[in-house]
Design an enzyme around this catalytic site. Structure first.
Site, PDB file in Angstrom:
ATOM      1  N   THR A 174      66.336  56.536  89.268  1.00 11.99           N
ATOM      2  CA  THR A 174      66.276  55.523  90.319  1.00 11.99           C
ATOM      3  C   THR A 174      65.070  54.616  90.071  1.00 11.99           C
ATOM      4  O   THR A 174      64.532  54.587  88.968  1.00 11.99           O
ATOM      5  CB  THR A 174      66.272  56.192  91.715  1.00 11.99           C
ATOM      6  N   ASN A 175      64.640  53.835  91.073  1.00 15.15           N
ATOM      7  CA  ASN A 175      63.496  52.921  90.905  1.00 15.15           C
ATOM      8  C   ASN A 175      62.723  52.851  92.228  1.00 15.15           C
ATOM      9  O   ASN A 175      63.065  53.515  93.201  1.00 15.15           O
ATOM     10  CB  ASN A 175      63.985  51.542  90.442  1.00 15.15           C
ATOM     11  N   ARG A 176      61.675  52.032  92.250  1.00 20.18           N
ATOM     12  CA  ARG A 176      60.744  52.020  93.385  1.00 20.18           C
ATOM     13  C   ARG A 176      61.180  51.143  94.561  1.00 20.18           C
ATOM     14  O   ARG A 176      60.415  50.942  95.486  1.00 20.18           O
ATOM     15  CB  ARG A 176      59.368  51.524  92.925  1.00 20.18           C
TER      16      ARG A 176
END
Ligand code: C5P
Length: 218
Positions: free
Chosen positions: A21-23
């Site tokens: 995933t990412n921030r």
């Protein structure tokens, strides 16, 4: 008006218990959804997994992976007059997702990734959307040039360009400082809360949509 907004990160399964995933927190997209619903518009919020409360009065479509989000946009986009793509969609996903948890074996492990579909990039060409289209660009360098390039490649009316190399704005913060990049001009918005920036972006988008309606009579 009906406004479709994508928000949040995507989650790309590695195996049944792990993911990439990412921030992205979803705050920018949710702020716009809340503002648009507050103005009395119909809002379709297509969101990856976030910790946020769903704003009152929106039609909420939860998704996980980029492929899920692609299918959700494909099925809802024809209802929208305006589409704002604020989601941080993973560019790649694991090529093979085993049915069972991957066991540790050797000292290194190679994860093969394949490209995800580009949702924004499909919106004009494949989904045949002809309403107002707004993209986001999270960049760490050459922010304005990269955003204008994206605008042209993806057929956006404008791109909201975000410098994510700074840690006081951008991903998972309450404030943001963006530039609106059009084909022929750039408009810096200054540093404000995501709530305020959400309102400004919506005002610009709705003004464009209203002038399209005035021109085409639809
Ligand atoms: O090309 P890039 O990923 O930087 O483009 C960012 C913009 O495209 C954002 O508006 C994002 O929501 C959208 N996007 C998308 N589908 C992807 C990748 C990005 O809709 N697979």
């Amino acid at each position: 008006m009906t406004i479709l907004i994508t928000a949040g990160p995507t989650r790309e399964a590695i195996d049944p218990v792990r993911y990439l995933t990412n921030r992205s927190s979803g705050k920018m997209g949710y702020a716009m959804a809340e503002a648009a619903a507050g103005m009395g518009h119909r809002v379709i919020l297509i969101s990856g997994p976030t910790q946020l409360d769903v704003p009152d009065g929106v039609d909420f479509v939860p998704t996980e992976s980029a492929a899920d989000m692609y299918r959700a946009v494909e099925s809802w986009i024809s209802k929208a007059d305006v589409a704002i793509f604020a989601a941080a969609v993973a560019d790649y996903r694991p090529a093979h997702v085993p049915e069972h948890k991957i066991k540790k074996t050797g000292d290194t492990m190679i994860l093969e990734l394949i490209r995800n579909p580009d949702i924004l990039g499909s919106t004009r060409s494949i989904f045949k959307f002809n309403g107002v289209l707004v993209g986001f660009a999270a960049e760490t360098q050459n922010v304005e040039d990269n955003a204008r390039d994206k605008l042209e490649r993806k057929g956006c009316d404008f791109v909201v360009a975000n410098d994510v190399s700074r840690n006081d704005i951008g991903f998972d913060t309450n404030d943001n400082e963006v530039m609106l990049v059009y084909a022929d001009k750039t408009e810096p918005l200054g540093k404000h809360s995501k709530h305020h920036i959400g309102h400004l972006i919506l005002d610009k988008t709705i003004a464009l949509a209203s002038s399209n309606i005035a021109v085409t009579g639809q």
